[in-house]
Design an enzyme around this catalytic site. Sequence first.
Site, PDB file in Angstrom:
ATOM      1  N   LYS A 118       0.826  -1.204   0.000  1.00 13.05           N
ATOM      2  CA  LYS A 118       0.000   0.000   0.000  1.00 13.05           C
ATOM      3  C   LYS A 118       0.870   1.269   0.000  1.00 13.05           C
ATOM      4  O   LYS A 118       0.460   2.307  -0.504  1.00 13.05           O
ATOM      5  CB  LYS A 118      -0.928   0.020   1.219  1.00 13.05           C
ATOM      6  CG  LYS A 118      -1.856  -1.192   1.369  1.00 13.05           C
ATOM      7  CD  LYS A 118      -3.111  -1.057   0.562  1.00 13.05           C
ATOM      8  CE  LYS A 118      -4.202  -2.082   0.842  1.00 13.05           C
ATOM      9  NZ  LYS A 118      -3.851  -3.488   0.925  1.00 13.05           N
TER      10      LYS A 118
HETATM   11  C1  LIG Z   1      -4.430  -4.633   0.425  1.00 16.88           C
HETATM   12  C2  LIG Z   1      -3.642  -5.883   0.353  1.00 16.88           C
HETATM   13  C3  LIG Z   1      -3.912  -6.893  -0.591  1.00 16.88           C
HETATM   14  C4  LIG Z   1      -5.066  -6.822  -1.553  1.00 16.88           C
HETATM   15  O1  LIG Z   1      -4.940  -5.811  -2.514  1.00 16.88           O
HETATM   16  P1  LIG Z   1      -6.214  -5.283  -3.322  1.00 16.88           P
HETATM   17  O2  LIG Z   1      -5.746  -4.078  -4.022  1.00 16.88           O
HETATM   18  O3  LIG Z   1      -7.264  -4.966  -2.268  1.00 16.88           O
HETATM   19  O4  LIG Z   1      -6.672  -6.358  -4.232  1.00 16.88           O
HETATM   20  C5  LIG Z   1      -3.079  -8.002  -0.630  1.00 16.88           C
HETATM   21  N1  LIG Z   1      -2.058  -8.137   0.240  1.00 16.88           N
HETATM   22  C6  LIG Z   1      -1.774  -7.199   1.171  1.00 16.88           C
HETATM   23  C7  LIG Z   1      -0.650  -7.440   2.120  1.00 16.88           C
HETATM   24  C8  LIG Z   1      -2.546  -6.040   1.267  1.00 16.88           C
HETATM   25  O5  LIG Z   1      -2.261  -5.115   2.199  1.00 16.88           O
END
Ligand SMILES: *Cc1c(COP(=O)(O)O)cnc(C)c1O
Length: 474
Positions: A118
């Site tokens: 993120k």
């Molecule tokens: C948010 C997240 C995901 C999923 O990503 P999306 O964009 O919601 O599909 C997968 N792994 C981790 C560690 C995350 O923080």
Amino acid sequence: MKYISTRGHPTKQTFSQVLLSGLAEDGGLMLPETLPKITDAELTAWRDLPYHALAFNVISKFVDDADLPHADLATMTKSAYTRDIFGTVEITPLTSLEKLQQSLWLQGLSNGPTLAFKDMAMQMLGRLFEYELARKDNTLNILGATSGDTGSAAEYAMRGRKGISVFMLSPAGRMSAFQRAQMYSLQDANIHNIAVEGVFDDCQDIVKAVSNDLEFKRKHNIGTVNSINWGRIVAQVVYYVRGYLAATTSNSQKVSFAVPSGNFGNILAGHIAREMGTPIDTLILATNENNVLAEFFNTGVYRPRKGAETYETSSPSMDISKASNFERFVYHLLGSDAERLAALWKEVDRGGSFDLSNTPEFKNLRARFGFVAGTSAHADRLATIRETYDKAGVLIDTHTADAIKVAREHMRADVPTLALETALPVKFAETVKEAVGFEPPLTDSQAKMMRLPQRVTTIGVDVARVKQMIASGA
Ligand SMILES: *Cc1c(COP(=O)(O)O)cnc(C)c1O
């Protein structure tokens, strides 16, 4: 470039306008009217660029309004994608997993401040928000609910930024000690951690209740940084292009990506990179036990689940019942037919489902858009973490394990496949220990963080109290 709603509302917007919300007036999501293209000559010219320059070249294709001059965008990409923030010069380094599986690579996306992918988008978003608010001489109160990665990435991206305050609700006692330390140790005056004596849904309900009070929302400039935010999506397109360039030497080669998915934000960026012309062969979508997306790609039926049907799993950042960005992909799948899209989401918004299995679009989906999908469960995660460690000597987290498990079921030996590493194992130490018998060791700075004083206000499930905190700025 103009942005339009997936549901056909006639208002068109600029990048600066969609940046702060991404939601259209008719409830649809904003998308570029037509997607920009990456030419073969550009790909070649971009091969040796540092990450921040590549980021500028990719993101600037989505920005052509006078409110955000390209020179300023370049300043932001340059300060966001540094070794200081992301740990390496490469920013998203590749690691070979050849010893586990021929042609398999790991693309590291989680070396930013909160150790999850993120950060890749949020660091850019913090800068874009600050810029846009200063331009409008405005302020923003970001209100969110988190059970982990999004909240901490938002706080680290927004800390100390002018004109921005963050009020982040988290369920008291339900995050890991590491996640708590990461968020609650922040002492910045503009970051407000609020632990709610309840579960994640209670936190989310409070956010909804505050946001539904339109007068309060307008008066206090309440905003969000959720996964439908368009600025996050464009920043994520960059690492697909980077991953492609890093794994190839000529534009005639193709690569595939395996993506652990929840809200369809990460893999949507992969889809957009592919549509723009990045030579991506297959987009391999991995879900955990909450497999609403894998079900769609395998059957043509999209059936969002109720909260009570959503499992708590050991890859918790993928525990979703409804994929908020999926609407943008289906819009493209239907050939940009906003009327048909709106009819489908009328059903979804009513708590229903839809079935595209008998449509020519679904029958042609794999050939046209390159998607395949599969599911990974707790036992698969444990086995994958163990085998990856034993054979390749690489310790992975639970979400990355889901990607690798599904990648191995779908990949071809003649196409390099990049599994996206979306978090570091130290964030999910308990499950990693269950798999390999030991907890991932803390680095010195992580151990230090665990001992820092924490700053958090604990409250009941109390909407009025949250409003009062926002109104008083504390
Ligand atoms: C948010 C997240 C995901 C999923 O990503 P999306 O964009 O919601 O599909 C997968 N792994 C981790 C560690 C995350 O923080």
